[in-house]
Motif scaffolding. Structure first.
Motif, short mmCIF file in Angstrom:
data_model
loop_
_atom_site.label_atom_id
_atom_site.label_comp_id
_atom_site.label_asym_id
_atom_site.label_seq_id
_atom_site.Cartn_x
_atom_site.Cartn_y
_atom_site.Cartn_z
N GLY A 53 0.81 -1.21 0.00
CA GLY A 53 0.00 0.00 0.00
C GLY A 53 0.84 1.26 0.00
N ALA A 54 1.96 1.21 0.74
CA ALA A 54 2.85 2.37 0.77
C ALA A 54 3.45 2.64 -0.60
CB ALA A 54 3.96 2.15 1.80
N ALA A 55 3.85 1.56 -1.30
CA ALA A 55 4.44 1.73 -2.64
C ALA A 55 3.44 2.36 -3.60
CB ALA A 55 4.92 0.38 -3.16
N LYS A 56 2.19 1.95 -3.51
CA LYS A 56 1.16 2.54 -4.37
C LYS A 56 0.96 4.02 -4.05
CE LYS A 56 -1.43 -1.74 -5.13
NZ LYS A 56 -2.69 -2.48 -4.85
N LYS A 57 0.95 4.34 -2.77
CA LYS A 57 0.74 5.74 -2.39
C LYS A 57 1.92 6.61 -2.80
CE LYS A 57 -1.05 8.50 1.41
NZ LYS A 57 -1.64 8.48 2.77
N LEU A 58 3.12 6.04 -2.74
CA LEU A 58 4.32 6.78 -3.14
C LEU A 58 4.52 6.76 -4.66
CD1 LEU A 58 6.65 5.33 -0.37
CD2 LEU A 58 6.00 7.74 -0.57
N ASN A 59 3.78 5.88 -5.35
CA ASN A 59 3.93 5.69 -6.79
C ASN A 59 5.36 5.26 -7.13
OD1 ASN A 59 3.13 5.61 -9.49
ND2 ASN A 59 3.74 7.73 -9.86
N VAL A 60 5.82 4.22 -6.40
CA VAL A 60 7.13 3.63 -6.67
C VAL A 60 6.94 2.14 -6.93
CG1 VAL A 60 8.36 5.34 -5.30
CG2 VAL A 60 7.59 3.22 -4.21
N ARG B 154 8.97 15.70 -1.77
CA ARG B 154 9.59 15.87 -0.45
C ARG B 154 8.50 16.12 0.57
NH1 ARG B 154 13.34 20.20 -0.95
NH2 ARG B 154 14.99 18.69 -1.42
N ASP B 155 8.45 15.25 1.59
CA ASP B 155 7.49 15.41 2.68
C ASP B 155 8.06 16.21 3.84
OD1 ASP B 155 5.35 14.22 1.56
OD2 ASP B 155 5.41 12.39 2.75
N GLY B 156 9.36 16.46 3.79
CA GLY B 156 10.00 17.19 4.88
C GLY B 156 10.36 16.27 6.04
N TRP B 157 10.53 16.86 7.20
CA TRP B 157 10.97 16.10 8.38
C TRP B 157 9.77 15.45 9.04
CZ3 TRP B 157 15.99 15.23 9.70
CH2 TRP B 157 16.95 15.98 9.01
N LEU B 158 9.87 14.12 9.23
CA LEU B 158 8.78 13.35 9.82
C LEU B 158 9.28 12.53 11.01
CD1 LEU B 158 7.17 11.84 6.58
CD2 LEU B 158 6.37 13.84 7.86
N THR B 159 8.41 12.35 11.97
CA THR B 159 8.70 11.38 13.03
C THR B 159 8.26 10.00 12.54
OG1 THR B 159 6.53 11.54 14.09
CG2 THR B 159 8.22 13.14 14.77
N PRO B 160 8.77 8.91 13.16
CA PRO B 160 8.29 7.57 12.79
C PRO B 160 6.79 7.41 12.92
CG PRO B 160 10.33 7.40 14.04
CD PRO B 160 9.92 8.83 14.11
N ALA B 161 6.20 8.02 13.93
CA ALA B 161 4.74 7.92 14.10
C ALA B 161 4.01 8.64 12.96
CB ALA B 161 4.32 8.52 15.44
N GLU B 162 4.52 9.80 12.55
CA GLU B 162 3.91 10.54 11.45
C GLU B 162 4.05 9.78 10.13
OE1 GLU B 162 4.68 15.08 13.17
OE2 GLU B 162 6.17 14.09 11.87
N PHE B 163 5.20 9.16 9.94
CA PHE B 163 5.42 8.40 8.71
C PHE B 163 4.46 7.20 8.64
CE2 PHE B 163 7.71 5.33 6.02
CZ PHE B 163 7.94 6.13 4.90
N ALA C 222 1.57 6.87 10.17
CA ALA C 222 0.20 7.35 10.00
C ALA C 222 -0.09 7.72 8.56
CB ALA C 222 -0.04 8.55 10.91
N LYS C 223 0.93 8.19 7.85
CA LYS C 223 0.73 8.65 6.48
C LYS C 223 0.80 7.53 5.45
CE LYS C 223 1.93 12.51 3.50
NZ LYS C 223 2.65 13.80 3.41
N TYR C 224 1.64 6.51 5.72
CA TYR C 224 1.92 5.54 4.68
C TYR C 224 1.47 4.11 4.99
CZ TYR C 224 4.40 9.28 2.42
OH TYR C 224 4.69 10.48 1.81
N VAL C 225 0.92 3.87 6.15
CA VAL C 225 0.27 2.58 6.40
C VAL C 225 -1.17 2.73 5.93
CG1 VAL C 225 -0.52 0.92 8.13
CG2 VAL C 225 1.78 1.91 8.30
N THR C 226 -1.53 1.99 4.91
CA THR C 226 -2.82 2.20 4.25
C THR C 226 -3.87 1.17 4.66
OG1 THR C 226 -2.14 0.89 2.33
CG2 THR C 226 -1.70 3.27 2.27
N VAL C 227 -3.51 0.23 5.52
CA VAL C 227 -4.49 -0.76 5.99
C VAL C 227 -4.77 -0.51 7.47
CG1 VAL C 227 -3.80 -2.50 4.31
CG2 VAL C 227 -2.69 -2.46 6.53
N PRO C 228 -5.97 -0.80 7.94
CA PRO C 228 -6.34 -0.52 9.33
C PRO C 228 -5.82 -1.59 10.29
CG PRO C 228 -8.21 -1.45 8.17
CD PRO C 228 -7.11 -1.32 7.15
N LEU C 229 -4.60 -1.45 10.74
CA LEU C 229 -3.98 -2.48 11.57
C LEU C 229 -4.80 -2.81 12.81
CD1 LEU C 229 -0.18 -1.55 11.42
CD2 LEU C 229 -1.38 -3.40 10.24
#
Length: 441
Positions: free
Chosen positions: A82-89, A236-245, A247-254
């Motif tokens: 899901g992250a790869a799709k969102k990043l388009n990589v 460029r998303d800028g500076w992110l914390t691990p929690a922010e990253f 939240a933004k790139y996990v696309t499934v509801p864990l």
């Protein structure tokens, strides 16, 4: 009947062996050739086909190398699509080393808390002995993966890349075991003095953190995230914390995922939830809880998820009836009964009871071959590199699934309503040494 092996008995055994020409043929073969090459059933091999009717993967496999991080790899492999799709990589990996660091540190704290809690017991108490037997292995389970992501977030692999020790954990683990066992000894000696125990625990954790930092590097608190997509576009998303990253790139509801298992022992009724004493890694995280269901339902849930477009995390006893060269599992792949002229007839429940099986490895289902509404074989993303099987993607016959798969992670909403309700029941607590508490590595 004699208790000791007598000369007469030994002579009889030898005569019985010598009297069978087929045994001598097998002796000649197996003394010169690996037994699996002799036992490999050609009828199974000639029917080998990696194709499936429902295929999800179009990415490269990962490689855990000489480590027991399969459960982390499988979990992150589920999330990276899901992250790869969102990043388009095309290909993307979360940092497996990042979660390894936090698992080791959290698990050290978990172990020391268990040592505190049991410090008034004899050192040869069965629970204490179990805890001391392997205080810091690499293995884990689905709920432990979720606990790490929930608390520590995620980072891309570029923010905390692999190190020599993340890819080969033996030396680091040996040091950590020494530190933790010494710590357990000290905490036991200080039993009755809570303040002194807490002080000593903090000192031990300081050493653990130092060892992990030396071997794995320092986990980033923030990182600059930028990338190029498949169309050469720069972002460029800028500076992110691990929690922010995360939240933004996990696309499934864990939080919606639950663990369902197949434990056919009479002592483990289907439709009940279970937990295992002292199984976990993060203190105060929700306990490791699983719902025991019938195997047919597990297969149906896994098939429906894949057909619906979602890979499935699962745990199994990987080494049974497995060919690394072929990248294939089948319940009848090796005909050991013909080689040894004997029956091997323990069923799955009996294998659990008699220490012949437990969950040893976690992977990802990425495809299923469906015939007349039922699964025929399964495609598996392993984390052993791309040199084996179909560029690292393995094939599992459905016969093997029923015998050797133990658990899957599935969305709660996919379960029948009556089983969803059972998830809220108070779980049955199994002892720490129960085989259903095994950690996949």
């Amino acid at each position: 009947m004699e208790r000791n092996l007598t000369a007469e008995q030994l002579e009889l055994f030898e005569k019985e062996f010598a009297a069978q020409p087929s045994y001598r043929v097998m002796q000649n073969a197996v003394t010169q050739t690996p037994v699996n090459e002799i036992a490999l059933d050609r009828r199974v091999v000639t029917g080998l086909d990696h194709s499936v009717s429902n295929l999800l993967d179009d990415w490269k496999v990962t490689n855990q190398k000489k480590s027991g991080r399969c459960w982390l790899f499988a979990g992150l492999n589920l999330l990276r699509t899901g992250a790869a799709k969102k990043l388009n990589v095309k290909d993307f990996e979360f940092s497996q080393n990042y979660l390894l660091f936090w698992d080791k540190f959290e698990r050290s704290n978990f172990f020391l808390e268990a040592a505190l809690e049991t410090s008034d017991r004899d050192v040869d108490d069965r629970t204490v002995a179990h805890l001391l037997s392997d205080p810091i292995g690499d293995g884990g389970q689905w709920n432990m993966f979720i606990a790490l992501v929930r608390k520590h977030g995620l980072v891309p692999k570029t923010a905390m890349p692999e190190t020599e020790s993340s890819s080969c954990t033996a030396a680091m683990n040996e040091t950590l075991r020494k530190v933790l066992r010494q710590g357990a000894r000290d905490l036991r000696k200080l039993a009755g003095d809570a303040e002194a125990q807490r002080t000593r625990k903090q000192e031990v954790l300081t050493v653990v953190h130092r060892v992990l930092s030396i071997h794995l590097g320092t986990p980033p608190q923030k990182f600059l995230w930028q990338w190029k997509d498949v169309d050469k576009g720069f972002h460029r998303d800028g500076w992110l914390t691990p929690a922010e990253f995360a939240a933004k790139y996990v696309t499934v509801p864990l939080e919606d995922y639950v663990c369902v298992v197949h434990d056919p022992r009479e002592s483990s009724p289907a439709g009940r939830t279970f937990t295992v004493e002292y199984l976990g890694n993060v203190i105060d995280a929700p306990p490791v809880v699983y719902l025991n269901v019938e195997m047919d339902l597990i297969k149906q849930l896994a098939m429906d998820a894949i057909v619906g477009g979602e890979p499935v995390w699962f745990g199994c006893d990987v080494g049974k009836q497995m060919s690394s060269e072929l990248g294939y599992w089948d319940a009848a792949l090796f005909d050991y009964e013909s080689v040894y002229d004997t029956k091997f007839d323990l069923d799955k429940a009996e294998r659990l009871l008699h220490h012949e099986t437990l969950m040893t490895h976690a992977m990802l289902f990425t495809g299923v071959d469906v015939v007349d509404g039922a699964p025929r074989r399964w495609r598996v993303e392993n984390s052993w590199g791309d040199e084996k099987a179909d560029s690292g993607f393995w094939t599992m016959n459905d016969s093997w699934f029923g015998e050797h798969v133990f658990e899957i992670a599935v969305r709660r909403s996919a379960l029948p309503a009556e089983l969803q309700a059972r998830l809220d029941d108070e779980p049955i607590v199994l002892p720490a040494w129960d085989p259903m508490g095994a950690l996949a590595d």
